[in-house]
Scaffold this motif. Sequence first.
Motif, PDB file in Angstrom:
ATOM      1  N   LEU A   1       0.822  -1.191   0.000  1.00 15.89           N
ATOM      2  CA  LEU A   1       0.000   0.000   0.000  1.00 15.89           C
ATOM      3  C   LEU A   1       0.862   1.249   0.000  1.00 15.89           C
ATOM      4  N   ASP A   2       0.351   2.252  -0.603  1.00 16.09           N
ATOM      5  CA  ASP A   2       1.022   3.546  -0.597  1.00 16.09           C
ATOM      6  C   ASP A   2       0.799   4.205   0.763  1.00 16.09           C
ATOM      7  N   THR A   3       1.844   4.258   1.590  1.00 14.79           N
ATOM      8  CA  THR A   3       1.713   4.759   2.960  1.00 14.79           C
ATOM      9  C   THR A   3       1.977   6.254   3.069  1.00 14.79           C
ATOM     10  N   THR A   4       2.081   6.930   1.929  1.00 12.71           N
ATOM     11  CA  THR A   4       2.338   8.366   1.979  1.00 12.71           C
ATOM     12  C   THR A   4       1.067   9.153   2.276  1.00 12.71           C
ATOM     13  N   ARG A   5      -0.115   8.560   2.037  1.00 14.14           N
ATOM     14  CA  ARG A   5      -1.379   9.221   2.329  1.00 14.14           C
ATOM     15  C   ARG A   5      -1.867   8.779   3.701  1.00 14.14           C
ATOM     16  N   LYS A   6      -2.192   9.686   4.562  1.00 15.58           N
ATOM     17  CA  LYS A   6      -2.529   9.379   5.939  1.00 15.58           C
ATOM     18  C   LYS A   6      -4.035   9.311   6.192  1.00 15.58           C
ATOM     19  N   ASP A   7      -4.825   9.866   5.292  1.00 11.09           N
ATOM     20  CA  ASP A   7      -6.255   9.971   5.555  1.00 11.09           C
ATOM     21  C   ASP A   7      -7.098   9.064   4.662  1.00 11.09           C
ATOM     22  N   VAL A   8      -6.509   7.982   4.167  1.00 12.75           N
ATOM     23  CA  VAL A   8      -7.234   7.087   3.274  1.00 12.75           C
ATOM     24  C   VAL A   8      -8.174   6.195   4.084  1.00 12.75           C
ATOM     25  N   VAL A   9      -9.451   6.275   3.743  1.00  9.39           N
ATOM     26  CA  VAL A   9     -10.455   5.424   4.380  1.00  9.39           C
ATOM     27  C   VAL A   9     -11.276   4.773   3.258  1.00  9.39           C
ATOM     28  N   GLU A  10     -11.182   3.467   3.085  1.00  9.68           N
ATOM     29  CA  GLU A  10     -11.849   2.782   1.987  1.00  9.68           C
ATOM     30  C   GLU A  10     -12.399   1.451   2.453  1.00  9.68           C
ATOM     31  N   GLU A  11     -13.639   1.167   2.068  1.00 11.75           N
ATOM     32  CA  GLU A  11     -14.285  -0.081   2.448  1.00 11.75           C
ATOM     33  C   GLU A  11     -13.944  -1.164   1.434  1.00 11.75           C
ATOM     34  N   VAL A  12     -13.466  -2.285   1.950  1.00  7.75           N
ATOM     35  CA  VAL A  12     -13.017  -3.380   1.087  1.00  7.75           C
ATOM     36  C   VAL A  12     -13.762  -4.650   1.490  1.00  7.75           C
ATOM     37  N   ALA A  13     -14.175  -5.439   0.507  1.00  6.55           N
ATOM     38  CA  ALA A  13     -14.895  -6.687   0.786  1.00  6.55           C
ATOM     39  C   ALA A  13     -14.309  -7.819  -0.039  1.00  6.55           C
ATOM     40  N   ASN A  14     -14.431  -9.021   0.495  1.00  8.87           N
ATOM     41  CA  ASN A  14     -13.952 -10.209  -0.207  1.00  8.87           C
ATOM     42  C   ASN A  14     -15.141 -10.971  -0.774  1.00  8.87           C
ATOM     43  N   PHE A  15     -15.069 -11.288  -2.051  1.00  9.62           N
ATOM     44  CA  PHE A  15     -16.123 -12.048  -2.715  1.00  9.62           C
ATOM     45  C   PHE A  15     -15.560 -13.390  -3.170  1.00  9.62           C
ATOM     46  N   VAL A  16     -16.430 -14.402  -3.174  1.00 14.84           N
ATOM     47  CA  VAL A  16     -16.012 -15.761  -3.523  1.00 14.84           C
ATOM     48  C   VAL A  16     -16.756 -16.189  -4.784  1.00 14.84           C
ATOM     49  N   THR A  17     -16.031 -16.819  -5.707  1.00 13.88           N
ATOM     50  CA  THR A  17     -16.659 -17.338  -6.919  1.00 13.88           C
ATOM     51  C   THR A  17     -17.293 -18.699  -6.637  1.00 13.88           C
ATOM     52  N   MET A  18     -18.080 -19.204  -7.566  1.00 18.04           N
ATOM     53  CA  MET A  18     -18.709 -20.515  -7.415  1.00 18.04           C
ATOM     54  C   MET A  18     -17.675 -21.614  -7.222  1.00 18.04           C
ATOM     55  N   SER A  19     -16.495 -21.441  -7.838  1.00 24.35           N
ATOM     56  CA  SER A  19     -15.446 -22.456  -7.735  1.00 24.35           C
ATOM     57  C   SER A  19     -14.528 -22.237  -6.542  1.00 24.35           C
ATOM     58  N   GLY A  20     -14.795 -21.209  -5.720  1.00 25.53           N
ATOM     59  CA  GLY A  20     -14.034 -21.029  -4.480  1.00 25.53           C
ATOM     60  C   GLY A  20     -12.931 -20.001  -4.530  1.00 25.53           C
ATOM     61  N   LYS A  21     -12.785 -19.275  -5.619  1.00 24.50           N
ATOM     62  CA  LYS A  21     -11.726 -18.273  -5.712  1.00 24.50           C
ATOM     63  C   LYS A  21     -12.140 -17.008  -4.971  1.00 24.50           C
ATOM     64  N   ASN A  22     -11.210 -16.413  -4.220  1.00 32.62           N
ATOM     65  CA  ASN A  22     -11.473 -15.184  -3.479  1.00 32.62           C
ATOM     66  C   ASN A  22     -11.016 -13.976  -4.280  1.00 32.62           C
ATOM     67  N   ILE A  23     -11.862 -12.959  -4.314  1.00 31.88           N
ATOM     68  CA  ILE A  23     -11.534 -11.724  -5.017  1.00 31.88           C
ATOM     69  C   ILE A  23     -11.822 -10.552  -4.092  1.00 31.88           C
ATOM     70  N   LEU A  24     -10.785  -9.753  -3.812  1.00 30.48           N
ATOM     71  CA  LEU A  24     -10.928  -8.587  -2.952  1.00 30.48           C
ATOM     72  C   LEU A  24     -11.306  -7.386  -3.815  1.00 30.48           C
ATOM     73  N   CYS A  25     -12.319  -6.629  -3.360  1.00 32.81           N
ATOM     74  CA  CYS A  25     -12.805  -5.523  -4.181  1.00 32.81           C
ATOM     75  C   CYS A  25     -13.248  -4.355  -3.316  1.00 32.81           C
ATOM     76  N   SER A  26     -12.927  -3.145  -3.770  1.00 36.01           N
ATOM     77  CA  SER A  26     -13.375  -1.940  -3.086  1.00 36.01           C
ATOM     78  C   SER A  26     -14.868  -1.721  -3.348  1.00 36.01           C
ATOM     79  N   LEU A  27     -15.574  -1.278  -2.308  1.00 36.63           N
ATOM     80  CA  LEU A  27     -17.010  -1.021  -2.437  1.00 36.63           C
ATOM     81  C   LEU A  27     -17.316   0.463  -2.575  1.00 36.63           C
ATOM     82  N   LYS A  28     -16.299   1.254  -2.828  1.00 38.46           N
ATOM     83  CA  LYS A  28     -16.514   2.698  -2.972  1.00 38.46           C
ATOM     84  C   LYS A  28     -17.392   2.968  -4.198  1.00 38.46           C
ATOM     85  N   ASN A  29     -18.441   3.747  -3.979  1.00 42.57           N
ATOM     86  CA  ASN A  29     -19.395   4.144  -5.037  1.00 42.57           C
ATOM     87  C   ASN A  29     -20.200   2.967  -5.590  1.00 42.57           C
TER      88      ASN A  29
END
Length: 360
Positions: A179-207
């Motif tokens: 992660l880029d640690t130069t920004r101090k005020d970053v607030v972002e919601e992140v969620a993990n989604f799973v495919t039918m075959s079991g693969k995990n995909i991390l995705c931002s929920l912004k907007n």
Amino acid sequence: MISLSVIVCSIVQLASSASCPQSIPTVSVVPRCPSNEKEWISAAKRKNCSALENCQTCSKDRSFVYHCVLNKNATELVEVCAPIWYMSDQMCYRHIKFSTASQSEKGEHTTFVMTVIIAVLVILVILVISLLIFIRINWKKNNNSIKPRCEKIAENVYELDELIIESKDDSKEIEKISLDTTRKDVVEEVANFVTMSGKNILCSLKNVVTIRDLREKLSEKESVPLKCLLVVDKENGVLYQDATVFEPCKKERYTLMVGNTNRTQGFKEDGNVHTDVISNKQISHGKCQMCCGHFTVPETLFDWVKDKLPGSGDVELQCPRCSDVWEEEELVKKCNMSEDEKLFLNCVLEVNEKTKKMKQ
């Protein structure tokens, strides 16, 4: 001139026809009255008022004759058999003038009322549209401002040294994203989604507001065509529509189904042109032949399966032309389904089977 005068002044005679019962059945609306003597004689002969002369009781002499006059409201011309009524002075003129004036006033009043009603309806429509726009804007603002934080939020980038996600290759090697640690005020919601075959995909929920928003983000992140990445509810065997509102608090209901990007791969071409049994279009390449002998295209077949089976309660599909049953194994093969699509089809058929048994 004499005939025209008779036309105008005979209006009072027509108004009085109620006192002559034999006149009433002879009334008929016409587009115009005779304009000369020849036409008048012809119309009188056609009307044949003389046939009623002996059976009428309205006049004692032979004055039960043909008339072409204005109706009571002076709005239409009518032909009628009635006694002759001679009038003097301007009585007929005054009657016509009064009737016409009343009709005109009535018409003006009706026009005014209709204008007022239309104006009120237009104002109401504008107010309703304005209210709907206002509600829509406020709903979006509130939805974005009070969106539930159901996933862990990275409140301080200094607390996150790295996120571990699965790579896209088949070996599923783990890669680290710094992660880029130069920004101090970053607030972002992140969620993990799973495919039918079991693969995990991390995705931002912004907007992300709708299922369509989520699909677009995941499609861009995974470099998968949008049409090949769908969101499903595997427990109930249904596909989420794009307009469905995304609910972060119920993320476990959302499962990803990654489809095949090249369904025609592996099919042999015969060089012939056939009619697609589903779309009725002419197809010459990229086609597959079903067990019943009819042809279709894998992509068209998959869209048809996706439209007909989920949530329908059906446990089988039939050829739309000959009604032969297309088994699950054939659908998987001819649609050239991905692993995710195979698993979801199986879930759909299991749910439909349970639904069918419950209805019996």
